[in-house]
Design a protein around this motif. Structure first.
Motif, PDB file in Angstrom:
ATOM      1  N   ILE A 215       0.828  -1.238  -0.044  1.00  0.00           N
ATOM      2  CA  ILE A 215      -0.001   0.143   0.043  1.00  0.00           C
ATOM      3  C   ILE A 215       0.928   1.240   0.039  1.00  0.00           C
ATOM      4  O   ILE A 215       0.513   2.224  -0.780  1.00  0.00           O
ATOM      5  CB  ILE A 215      -0.905  -0.109   1.181  1.00  0.00           C
ATOM      6  CG1 ILE A 215      -1.915  -1.360   1.243  1.00  0.00           C
ATOM      7  CG2 ILE A 215      -1.691   1.452   1.156  1.00  0.00           C
ATOM      8  CD1 ILE A 215      -2.766  -1.289   0.117  1.00  0.00           C
ATOM      9  N   ARG A 216       1.850   1.315   1.083  1.00  0.00           N
ATOM     10  CA  ARG A 216       2.612   2.371   0.937  1.00  0.00           C
ATOM     11  C   ARG A 216       3.498   2.571  -0.434  1.00  0.00           C
ATOM     12  O   ARG A 216       3.544   3.880  -1.035  1.00  0.00           O
ATOM     13  CB  ARG A 216       4.019   2.170   2.053  1.00  0.00           C
ATOM     14  CG  ARG A 216       3.685   2.251   3.427  1.00  0.00           C
ATOM     15  CD  ARG A 216       4.502   2.285   4.424  1.00  0.00           C
ATOM     16  NE  ARG A 216       4.160   1.856   5.549  1.00  0.00           N
ATOM     17  CZ  ARG A 216       3.971   0.574   6.141  1.00  0.00           C
ATOM     18  NH1 ARG A 216       4.662  -0.440   5.405  1.00  0.00           N
ATOM     19  NH2 ARG A 216       3.573   0.427   7.326  1.00  0.00           N
ATOM     20  N   GLN A 217       3.920   1.557  -1.153  1.00  0.00           N
ATOM     21  CA  GLN A 217       4.414   1.804  -2.506  1.00  0.00           C
ATOM     22  C   GLN A 217       3.453   2.162  -3.501  1.00  0.00           C
ATOM     23  O   GLN A 217       3.736   3.091  -4.159  1.00  0.00           O
ATOM     24  CB  GLN A 217       5.024   0.339  -3.113  1.00  0.00           C
ATOM     25  CG  GLN A 217       5.718   0.270  -4.191  1.00  0.00           C
ATOM     26  CD  GLN A 217       6.926   1.541  -3.977  1.00  0.00           C
ATOM     27  OE1 GLN A 217       7.814   1.348  -3.530  1.00  0.00           O
ATOM     28  NE2 GLN A 217       6.849   2.303  -5.116  1.00  0.00           N
ATOM     29  N   CYS A 218       2.089   1.862  -3.267  1.00  0.00           N
ATOM     30  CA  CYS A 218       1.049   2.300  -4.193  1.00  0.00           C
ATOM     31  C   CYS A 218       0.901   3.981  -4.158  1.00  0.00           C
ATOM     32  O   CYS A 218       0.843   4.703  -5.087  1.00  0.00           O
ATOM     33  CB  CYS A 218      -0.303   1.452  -3.984  1.00  0.00           C
ATOM     34  SG  CYS A 218      -0.394   0.048  -4.559  1.00  0.00           S
TER      35      CYS A 218
ATOM     36  N   GLY B   7       7.994  17.061   2.956  1.00  0.00           N
ATOM     37  CA  GLY B   7       6.911  17.014   3.321  1.00  0.00           C
ATOM     38  C   GLY B   7       6.243  15.821   2.823  1.00  0.00           C
ATOM     39  O   GLY B   7       5.317  15.520   3.541  1.00  0.00           O
ATOM     40  N   LEU B   8       6.853  14.994   2.045  1.00  0.00           N
ATOM     41  CA  LEU B   8       6.273  13.640   1.399  1.00  0.00           C
ATOM     42  C   LEU B   8       6.643  12.599   1.974  1.00  0.00           C
ATOM     43  O   LEU B   8       6.218  11.391   1.798  1.00  0.00           O
ATOM     44  CB  LEU B   8       6.116  13.769  -0.163  1.00  0.00           C
ATOM     45  CG  LEU B   8       5.277  14.760  -0.492  1.00  0.00           C
ATOM     46  CD1 LEU B   8       5.523  14.620  -2.111  1.00  0.00           C
ATOM     47  CD2 LEU B   8       3.967  14.591  -0.489  1.00  0.00           C
ATOM     48  N   GLN B   9       7.981  12.430   2.505  1.00  0.00           N
ATOM     49  CA  GLN B   9       8.604  11.422   3.077  1.00  0.00           C
ATOM     50  C   GLN B   9       7.600  10.488   3.884  1.00  0.00           C
ATOM     51  O   GLN B   9       7.887   9.038   3.553  1.00  0.00           O
ATOM     52  CB  GLN B   9       9.958  11.713   3.633  1.00  0.00           C
ATOM     53  CG  GLN B   9      10.948  12.304   2.904  1.00  0.00           C
ATOM     54  CD  GLN B   9      12.375  12.614   3.739  1.00  0.00           C
ATOM     55  OE1 GLN B   9      12.354  12.494   4.761  1.00  0.00           O
ATOM     56  NE2 GLN B   9      13.162  13.202   2.855  1.00  0.00           N
ATOM     57  N   ASP B  10       7.075  10.787   4.734  1.00  0.00           N
ATOM     58  CA  ASP B  10       5.989  10.140   5.691  1.00  0.00           C
ATOM     59  C   ASP B  10       4.596   9.971   5.067  1.00  0.00           C
ATOM     60  O   ASP B  10       3.629   9.240   5.839  1.00  0.00           O
ATOM     61  CB  ASP B  10       6.230  10.575   7.025  1.00  0.00           C
ATOM     62  CG  ASP B  10       7.609  10.298   7.664  1.00  0.00           C
ATOM     63  OD1 ASP B  10       8.140   9.633   7.524  1.00  0.00           O
ATOM     64  OD2 ASP B  10       8.024  11.298   8.524  1.00  0.00           O
ATOM     65  N   THR B  11       4.283  10.508   3.880  1.00  0.00           N
ATOM     66  CA  THR B  11       2.868  10.534   3.387  1.00  0.00           C
ATOM     67  C   THR B  11       2.475   9.089   3.272  1.00  0.00           C
ATOM     68  O   THR B  11       1.274   8.843   3.431  1.00  0.00           O
ATOM     69  CB  THR B  11       2.938  11.434   2.347  1.00  0.00           C
ATOM     70  OG1 THR B  11       3.007  12.853   2.681  1.00  0.00           O
ATOM     71  CG2 THR B  11       1.576  11.482   1.595  1.00  0.00           C
ATOM     72  N   PRO B  12       3.293   8.352   2.584  1.00  0.00           N
ATOM     73  CA  PRO B  12       2.554   6.941   2.345  1.00  0.00           C
ATOM     74  C   PRO B  12       2.033   6.213   3.620  1.00  0.00           C
ATOM     75  O   PRO B  12       1.160   5.650   3.662  1.00  0.00           O
ATOM     76  CB  PRO B  12       3.878   5.990   1.826  1.00  0.00           C
ATOM     77  CG  PRO B  12       4.376   7.190   0.827  1.00  0.00           C
ATOM     78  CD  PRO B  12       4.508   8.262   1.640  1.00  0.00           C
ATOM     79  N   ASP B  13       2.897   6.533   4.726  1.00  0.00           N
ATOM     80  CA  ASP B  13       2.613   5.808   5.997  1.00  0.00           C
ATOM     81  C   ASP B  13       1.265   6.664   6.541  1.00  0.00           C
ATOM     82  O   ASP B  13       0.549   5.861   7.196  1.00  0.00           O
ATOM     83  CB  ASP B  13       3.712   6.363   6.984  1.00  0.00           C
ATOM     84  CG  ASP B  13       4.235   4.884   7.498  1.00  0.00           C
ATOM     85  OD1 ASP B  13       3.921   3.936   7.394  1.00  0.00           O
ATOM     86  OD2 ASP B  13       5.046   5.032   8.132  1.00  0.00           O
ATOM     87  N   ARG B  14       1.461   7.986   6.466  1.00  0.00           N
ATOM     88  CA  ARG B  14       0.135   8.845   6.944  1.00  0.00           C
ATOM     89  C   ARG B  14      -1.031   8.258   6.190  1.00  0.00           C
ATOM     90  O   ARG B  14      -2.229   8.245   6.698  1.00  0.00           O
ATOM     91  CB  ARG B  14       0.281  10.163   6.853  1.00  0.00           C
ATOM     92  CG  ARG B  14       1.091  10.794   7.936  1.00  0.00           C
ATOM     93  CD  ARG B  14       1.231  12.233   7.923  1.00  0.00           C
ATOM     94  NE  ARG B  14       1.968  12.874   6.764  1.00  0.00           N
ATOM     95  CZ  ARG B  14       3.197  13.016   6.431  1.00  0.00           C
ATOM     96  NH1 ARG B  14       4.025  12.964   7.529  1.00  0.00           N
ATOM     97  NH2 ARG B  14       3.520  13.685   5.399  1.00  0.00           N
ATOM     98  N   VAL B  15      -1.105   8.429   4.912  1.00  0.00           N
ATOM     99  CA  VAL B  15      -2.360   7.846   4.264  1.00  0.00           C
ATOM    100  C   VAL B  15      -2.711   6.393   4.654  1.00  0.00           C
ATOM    101  O   VAL B  15      -3.930   6.193   4.905  1.00  0.00           O
ATOM    102  CB  VAL B  15      -1.773   7.777   2.636  1.00  0.00           C
ATOM    103  CG1 VAL B  15      -3.144   7.203   1.918  1.00  0.00           C
ATOM    104  CG2 VAL B  15      -1.614   9.229   2.206  1.00  0.00           C
ATOM    105  N   LEU B  16      -1.768   5.225   4.756  1.00  0.00           N
ATOM    106  CA  LEU B  16      -2.212   3.980   5.269  1.00  0.00           C
ATOM    107  C   LEU B  16      -2.870   4.335   6.539  1.00  0.00           C
ATOM    108  O   LEU B  16      -3.798   3.396   6.474  1.00  0.00           O
ATOM    109  CB  LEU B  16      -0.980   3.256   5.489  1.00  0.00           C
ATOM    110  CG  LEU B  16      -1.165   1.642   5.881  1.00  0.00           C
ATOM    111  CD1 LEU B  16      -2.013   1.005   4.955  1.00  0.00           C
ATOM    112  CD2 LEU B  16       0.216   0.989   6.069  1.00  0.00           C
TER     113      LEU B  16
END
Length: 187
Positions: free
Chosen positions: A11-14, A30-39
């Motif tokens: 999911i993070r990769q997507c 600002g985007l480095q942790d965004t995949p984690d936050r979205v998950l």
């Protein structure tokens, strides 16, 4: 055939791929942790799939001193996600039911709304799911549900109508024969 379980890493990769597709640099601060936050946010936004309706309806009460008039809970706030564009819609739900012999704990009506609003869907489906769940689990004489919502798929894109509000209704039992009685309670 068994369905493949998707991992949090996939999911993070997507999410990272989507960010790159729209032209973003996934390595910027600002985007480095965004995949984690979205998950994490998706886990919360779609938590309705994991709510146990039977558990909600265990809070039924029979000792109601022969109460047999309408019970109405208004303005139950909700936020949901449209299954067509994965954009939010938000608003309020009004629920009325005419008990047979059982009443439901008042906070449980709000939990029922959460159960169905925290899923991907359309408003019409959510409206009927709320009403049918109350009818199926509580067996009242009738249920009436009104949902009013602003849809961000209409606000942020497409026709861009910022003040439009959609209303949907669902009736069961005695309210099917007398829809006006519910509307009179609301207006």
């Amino acid at each position: 055939m068994q369905k493949k379980q998707i991992t949090p890493g996939e999911i993070r990769q997507c999410i990272s791929n989507i960010l790159q597709f729209i032209g973003e640099d996934v390595n910027r601060e600002g985007l480095q942790d965004t995949p984690d936050r979205v998950l994490r946010s998706y886990t919360e936004l779609f938590s309705g799939y994991n709510i146990d309706l039977e558990e909600i309806f265990r809070a039924k009460f029979a000792d109601v001193q022969s109460f047999s008039d309408v019970i109405l809970l208004r303005d139950i706030e909700f936020t949901s996600m449209c299954e067509h564009h994965m954009l939010p819609f938000e608003g309020s739900v009004d629920i009325a039911y005419l008990p047979n012999s059982l009443v439901l704990g008042v906070s449980k009506l709000a939990r029922i709304v959460d159960c169905f609003s925290k899923r991907l869907q359309i408003q019409e489906k959510m409206t009927s799911q709320i009403g049918n769940a109350i009818q199926d689990f509580l067996s009242p004489q009738g249920v009436a549900v009104r949902v009013r919502a602003k849809h961000y798929c209409m606000v942020m894109r497409g026709v861009q109508k910022k003040r439009s509000v959609m209303e949907t209704y669902h009736y069961t039992g005695s309210f099917l024969q007398d829809k006006a009685s519910f509307l009179n309670l609301l207006f």
